[in-house]
Design a protein around this motif. Structure first.
Motif, mmCIF file in Angstrom:
data_model
loop_
_atom_site.group_PDB
_atom_site.id
_atom_site.type_symbol
_atom_site.label_atom_id
_atom_site.label_comp_id
_atom_site.label_asym_id
_atom_site.label_seq_id
_atom_site.Cartn_x
_atom_site.Cartn_y
_atom_site.Cartn_z
ATOM 1 N N ARG A 41 0.854 -1.188 0.000
ATOM 2 C CA ARG A 41 0.000 0.000 0.000
ATOM 3 C C ARG A 41 0.890 1.237 0.000
ATOM 4 N NH1 ARG A 41 -3.864 -0.145 -2.354
ATOM 5 N NH2 ARG A 41 -3.381 -2.275 -2.907
ATOM 6 N N GLY A 234 4.449 -5.997 3.761
ATOM 7 C CA GLY A 234 5.721 -5.278 3.781
ATOM 8 C C GLY A 234 5.834 -4.284 4.926
ATOM 9 N N ASP A 252 2.051 -11.245 10.379
ATOM 10 C CA ASP A 252 1.967 -11.825 9.032
ATOM 11 C C ASP A 252 2.362 -13.279 9.134
ATOM 12 O OD1 ASP A 252 1.816 -10.363 5.994
ATOM 13 O OD2 ASP A 252 2.463 -12.459 6.082
ATOM 14 N N SER A 616 -3.064 -14.854 11.729
ATOM 15 C CA SER A 616 -3.977 -14.006 12.496
ATOM 16 C C SER A 616 -5.264 -14.750 12.811
ATOM 17 C CB SER A 616 -4.274 -12.735 11.701
ATOM 18 O OG SER A 616 -3.137 -11.918 11.728
ATOM 19 N N ASP A 633 -5.157 -4.397 5.391
ATOM 20 C CA ASP A 633 -5.238 -4.535 3.938
ATOM 21 C C ASP A 633 -5.192 -6.044 3.682
ATOM 22 O OD1 ASP A 633 -4.589 -4.270 1.207
ATOM 23 O OD2 ASP A 633 -2.476 -3.930 1.645
ATOM 24 N N CYS A 676 -4.511 -16.841 4.215
ATOM 25 C CA CYS A 676 -5.893 -16.416 3.974
ATOM 26 C C CYS A 676 -6.037 -15.942 2.525
ATOM 27 C CB CYS A 676 -6.231 -15.300 4.958
ATOM 28 S SG CYS A 676 -7.882 -14.715 4.825
HETATM 29 C C1 LIG Z 1 -2.401 -7.358 0.826
HETATM 30 S S1 LIG Z 1 -1.027 -8.001 1.704
HETATM 31 C C2 LIG Z 1 -0.629 -6.741 2.808
HETATM 32 C C3 LIG Z 1 0.254 -5.725 2.166
HETATM 33 C C4 LIG Z 1 0.663 -4.628 3.118
HETATM 34 N N1 LIG Z 1 -0.424 -3.781 3.505
HETATM 35 C C5 LIG Z 1 1.780 -3.798 2.497
HETATM 36 O O1 LIG Z 1 1.575 -2.594 2.271
HETATM 37 O O2 LIG Z 1 2.832 -4.334 2.242
HETATM 38 C C6 LIG Z 1 -1.749 -9.243 2.682
HETATM 39 C C7 LIG Z 1 -0.802 -9.983 3.601
HETATM 40 O O3 LIG Z 1 -1.547 -10.908 4.391
HETATM 41 C C8 LIG Z 1 -0.700 -11.990 4.725
HETATM 42 N N2 LIG Z 1 -1.537 -13.121 5.194
HETATM 43 C C9 LIG Z 1 -2.232 -13.986 4.439
HETATM 44 N N3 LIG Z 1 -2.882 -14.858 5.227
HETATM 45 C C10 LIG Z 1 -2.593 -14.534 6.500
HETATM 46 C C11 LIG Z 1 -2.981 -15.060 7.759
HETATM 47 N N4 LIG Z 1 -3.779 -16.116 7.845
HETATM 48 N N5 LIG Z 1 -2.491 -14.482 8.870
HETATM 49 C C12 LIG Z 1 -1.651 -13.411 8.788
HETATM 50 N N6 LIG Z 1 -1.252 -12.892 7.620
HETATM 51 C C13 LIG Z 1 -1.728 -13.422 6.487
HETATM 52 C C14 LIG Z 1 0.050 -12.241 3.439
HETATM 53 O O4 LIG Z 1 1.245 -12.969 3.682
HETATM 54 C C15 LIG Z 1 0.279 -10.826 2.917
HETATM 55 O O5 LIG Z 1 1.531 -10.337 3.290
#
Ligand SMILES: C[S@@+](CC[C@H](N)C(=O)[O-])C[C@H]1O[C@@H](n2cnc3c(N)ncnc32)[C@H](O)[C@@H]1O
Length: 1012
Positions: A41, A234, A252, A616, A633, A676
């Motif tokens: 983001r 990130g 994460d 999470s 996000d 997820c």
């Molecule tokens: C859309 S990205 C977030 C990007 C972040 N806002 C950025 O600016 O870099 C979604 C994130 O959720 C993480 N994710 C997916 N499933 C998850 C879970 N069950 N628990 C925690 N994190 C998870 C992914 O590894 C990914 O890094």
């Protein structure tokens, strides 16, 4: 009752969008340059959302007096009085409308305000360079990320908001004094610690002052709100929450993301601080090399005769040890990249070859899609370079020529035309060859550095240098996620493990580079924890080099850079690739990459965040209602396979920093099952199972969040499909929350021209709160409310420049907010209404609302309504319902004779511009003609390249940006399918301001019909 948060009522979305678009192109010191992560983001959106989620709306009747006072004192007195004064004329609207000078609007202007220059340019229809678009006093402006004055204001506003919520009777004066005391204690304690000589040696006084500093930081932050991001990726959101002074937490599931997060938002903030070394200590620690670095002008290091003063200890150490790693690596294997001319090789250009399937030919054909090596954007075509084939029987050679290349490549989507015999070897046959024996590749060019770049074919020594090398077989060789055919197609070409992604020489370099990182770090005799931080950055640096040092990298011919393979969030099969000289000064090579790591550390200096590498959704992670706000996000359904992609880095990070992070790297590859996302190959190849998994997981995570959060949950979502939104909204509602605010924001567009803002990609942020569901509702009544809300929203967003699919999606939040008030919404027949049905209705209402705004007479409205429903495809013409839905009263025969509807037997389709006005050159030239005819005439003029005619039409029919023709063109842009008509619409809109401007400049007022 508590006041609404600002994010629930107002947000300067155009200003945030403008700075977010700019954010994509910022490099030096930017978080994105520390390490690649997918779907980051932009920082301005994150900062704005965090801030607006934590402060109340000052106009809310329940807003604490102390907060209103804080706004008055901080944003409406002194310099703030001038800088945060609301606009005299809201810049992006076409009518002159002043913004009331009230506290809410002052807060908006504090978050982001267009500069005076940008405002003036918008009115004049001119563009403004991205860096000058926002006023220098805007919180979200890139340059202000460490601005002490602005951050202090933001932090104090948040402090007062948080405290006055807890203690409604506290006055502004009391809170202001408390803030000053807590906040000002930090720099004092920092000074006390950082001025100590040789504080790297943990003497009692050092320990005492470290503890004192930690205590004052804790004392301040304990009085600030807490912000949690369960999908931190990130780390952009936690980084911004900490920047605003909050206690900031992030989870994460992905180990690679976890390491990036710590490198982005924990370590620089903890360790990137000044240090003073005595001369002796400095020389002992860093020797000659360190002295050299200290003497470099740009190092910022000063020597006062006795001591060295280093502004950022961590940045210095990372740079120092990285340079040692590099020097040692080069000493041992630098000869693999030795020059065979007087110049330094920068890039070796390789091509994979396949055998011609013609038995009498069997030429080894380089699989080139085209022949250019350099097409520099800044160079003229005569200064481009390409490979020019020399064919002799079945032997293919090249020479390098300068200029334009007219020949097509031999490789067309994997099917290969033999330049020797003309035979076509098809893709299946080539895949068979690649899978049955090691893939052959050939060095075809070398790009060298000197006074200017030169391009040559390899000589025998260059070839010998690599020919006799042996691949290192100790590099990570885990399997790629072969089930993920969308992101990894190399297994189909025989490459299914990570070691297959590197050439022989690349494998040797990487193995040695890794070995030297381990060796040098093992020789650092400093605090163990600190050494592990240095090693973490060396590993992140390694990754940056790794993704450009693969035989799946990309040679960017327009800018002559080596790019990583993940341009499309995948590792696609490639047939030619650049092998960079890692010891050269190419920007992708080691030193260039190190510079960006160091620049990031030097540029981040607020409070550290706390990160957990966990999945999470754990309800016990935080006590009930102890998190003030969740800002997040979530993954976008099936859009990005984070875990699969991250394995590329994981297997190497695990090999380098396993000891430092044993738990993080405890699995052979990144965890997949609990991610997820809705990726079917992780769920028995079943779409249904994948969706179920995503929905269940998201609901469980939101459910935990609802339990843990006291105030607000702000969710950014960039997926446009109704299906993805249905899942998101279901999860929100199932977690007992409802949507209370909804904001679309662009991340990819230019706001150059005020009437010309087409959205290419936007994300929507929804603010949610726990909700009380009351009783049952009848869908017809709910529909009425939704229609009203959606209509108001469409009008507002249209005015702000949102269009097409973005505009329709942006209304979902409003619709759900109505729906979410009830336990159940039922149809007249007593059937429960699903979120999916609701969103379809919302989309339809938005489309209807949009149509209401479509100007013109019934014929034009018919055209637009039909286009919305059926596009340009052929339809049976007996569906009367469609007309009633469009809500226009027109005679079908009339439409046919007007050539708006083209009949072909029992089928009908909507006329293209050519079909409608092409037959009569006067149609659409008169102000009394149908609006659609006028617009079609302009489109035909555009397609015919007739600028004179366009200008005449603009002058006579639509000289103003709010003339209905432009609105109609906007509508068509959002709805026409690909083709000539859309091309014309886009072209006209892209130059709209220019046409109008020219008309103004050469205005010769005329009236009535045009003379053609
Ligand atoms: C859309 S990205 C977030 C990007 C972040 N806002 C950025 O600016 O870099 C979604 C994130 O959720 C993480 N994710 C997916 N499933 C998850 C879970 N069950 N628990 C925690 N994190 C998870 C992914 O590894 C990914 O890094």
């Amino acid at each position: 009752m508590k006041a609404k948060k600002l994010i629930e009522v107002a947000l300067p979305i155009k200003e945030i969008s403008a700075e977010s678009v700019r954010d994509k192109s910022i490099r030096h010191g930017h978080i994105s340059t520390l390490h690649l992560w997918w779907a980051r983001r932009p920082l301005p959106v994150c900062r704005a959302i965090v801030f607006a989620s934590l402060v109340p709306d000052p106009l809310d009747e329940n807003c604490p007096e102390a907060f209103k006072y804080a706004v008055e004192m901080l944003l409406n007195t002194g310099l703030g009085k001038l800088h945060y004064k609301p606009y005299k004329d809201i810049p992006y609207t076409s009518i002159v409308d002043e913004m009331e000078d009230n506290h809410r609007n002052r807060l908006m202007m504090f978050i982001g305000k267009f500069s005076e220059t940008c405002q003036a340019n918008m009115i004049a229809g001119k563009s403004t360079p991205p860096k000058d678009q926002l006023d220098d006093w805007s919180l979200i402006k890139w340059e202000n990320k460490n601005n002490p004055k602005i951050l202090r204001i933001a932090r104090e506003l948040i402090f007062v908001a948080y405290q006055s919520d807890k203690r409604p009777n506290a006055t502004w004066e009391e809170l202001h004094a408390e803030f000053d005391k807590l906040y000002d204690a930090i720099p004092k304690a920092e000074k006390n610690l950082y001025e100590l000589k040789d504080r790297h040696i943990k003497t009692d006084i050092v320990k005492q002052r470290e503890a004192e500093l930690q205590a004052v930081i804790d004392a301040f932050q304990n009085e600030m709100p807490s912000v949690f991001d369960p999908f931190a990726g990130g780390g952009a959101i936690p980084l911004e929450a900490a920047r605003l002074g909050c206690r900031s937490y992030g989870n994460d599931i992905n180990p690679v993301a976890h390491i990036i997060e710590r490198g982005s938002a924990e370590f620089p903030q903890k360790y990137g601080k000044p240090i003073v070394y005595s001369k002796e200590e400095f020389e002992q620690l860093y020797g000659e090399e360190g002295l050299k670095m200290a003497q470099e002008d740009e190092s910022g290091i000063t020597f006062d005769g006795k001591c060295y003063h280093i502004p950022n200890r961590l940045a210095f150490d990372v740079e120092y040890y990285a340079k040692r790693v590099l020097a040692e690596t080069e000493k041992e294997i630098g000869n693999l990249y030795q020059s065979t001319t007087e110049k330094t090789p920068l890039v070796y250009y390789w091509v994979r070859t396949a055998k011609c399937s013609n038995p009498s030919c069997r030429a080894d054909i380089p699989m080139l899609k085209q022949f250019y090596i350099s097409k520099r954007r800044t160079a003229r075509p005569k200064d481009w370079y390409y490979l020019s084939p020399i064919i002799e029987k079945n032997n293919i050679d090249f020479e390098i020529k300068r200029g334009n290349c007219s020949e097509d490549g031999w490789n067309n989507r994997g099917n290969l035309t033999c330049p020797c015999c003309g035979n076509i070897t098809n893709i299946t046959e080539i895949k068979k060859q690649f899978c049955s024996a090691p893939i052959k590749e050939r060095l075809v060019a070398i790009i060298e550095d000197g006074n200017e770049r030169t391009y040559r074919t390899p000589n025998q020594r260059d070839i010998d240098l690599v020919e006799k090398l042996k691949r290192v077989d100790t590099i990570p060789s885990e399997k790629l996620e072969v089930g993920n055919v969308r992101n990894f197609n190399t297994p189909g070409w025989g490459i299914d493990s990570f070691d297959g992604l590197f050439s022989k020489r690349q494998s040797i370099f990487l193995a040695k580079f890794k070995e030297k990182i381990e060796e040098i770090c093992s020789e650092i005799h400093l605090d163990v924890q600190y050494v592990s931080v240095i090693k973490t950055y060396l590993a992140l640096w390694f990754d940056k080099v790794l993704c450009r040092n693969t035989s799946f990298g990309v040679w960017h011919k327009l800018q002559e850079t080596v790019e990583h393979p993940f341009g499309r969030q995948a590792i696609p099969m490639v047939f030619d690739y650049p092998e960079m000289n890692p010891f050269s000064n190419l920007s992708g090579a080691c030193i260039g990459q190190l510079n960006s790591v160091v620049a990031f550390i030097e540029n981040e200096n607020s409070f550290p965040s706390v990160f957990n590498n966990i999945m999470s959704g754990d309800r016990s992670q935080f006590e009930k209602k102890t998190i003030t706000a969740v800002i997040t996000d979530p993954p976008y359904y099936d859009a990005i396979a984070y875990a699969d992609l991250a394995d590329f880095f994981y297997v190497w990070l695990k090999a380098i920093i396993n000891k430092e992070y044993e738990l993080v790297f405890s699995t052979p590859k990144t965890p997949k099952q609990d991610e997820c996302t809705a990726l079917k190959h992780h769920h028995g190849n079943s779409d249904d199972e994948a969706k179920k998994h995503f929905e269940t997981m998201l609901t469980a995570i939101f459910d935990a969040i609802e339990l843990q959060t006291s105030d607000i949950v702000s969710i950014m979502f960039a997926h446009q499909s109704t299906e993805a939104w249905t899942t998101l909204c279901n999860s929100i509602l199932d977690a007992r929350m409802n949507i209370t605010g909804s904001w679309p924001m662009d991340t990819e567009v230019s706001i150059a021209l005020k009437a010309q803002m087409s959205t290419l990609e936007s994300s929507v942020t929804v603010a949610c709160r726990p909700s009380e569901r009351k009783g049952f509702a009848d869908f017809d009544e709910v529909k009425h409310d939704i229609r009203q809300l959606v209509k108001a929203e469409v009008e507002k967003l249209y005015g702000l420049g949102f269009r097409g699919a973005d505009l329709l999606t942006a209304c979902f939040g409003q619709a759900v907010s109505v729906f979410g008030h009830y336990k159940l919404v039922e149809t007249a027949e007593g059937d429960p209404v699903s979120v999916g049905q609701l969103l379809e209705f919302a989309r339809e209402s938005a489309a209807q609302a949009l149509l209401e705004g479509v100007p013109g007479e019934p014929q034009t409205k018919f055209y637009c309504g039909w286009l919305q429903m059926n596009g340009m495809t052929e339809c049976d013409f007996d569906d009367v319902n469609k007309y009633t839905r469009v809500g226009v009263n027109v005679e079908i025969r009339q439409l046919q004779s007007d050539r708006l509807l083209i009949t072909d037997g029992s089928k009908q389709h909507l006329a293209t511009a050519e079909e409608h006005v092409g037959a009569n050159r006067n149609w659409g030239t008169l102000p009394t003609d149908y609006l659609i005819s006028q617009v079609h005439r302009m489109m035909l003029a555009y397609l015919g390249g007739d600028d004179t005619l366009i200008l005449k039409l603009v002058r006579e029919l639509c000289p103003q940006s709010d003339s209905p023709q432009w609105r109609l063109l906007d509508f068509l842009q959002g709805h026409l399918p690909e083709g000539n008509d859309l091309k014309a619409v886009k072209g006209l809109l892209a130059s709209a301001e220019m046409y109008r401007q020219k008309c103004k400049e050469t205005a010769v007022p005329t009236e009535g019909a045009l003379d053609f």
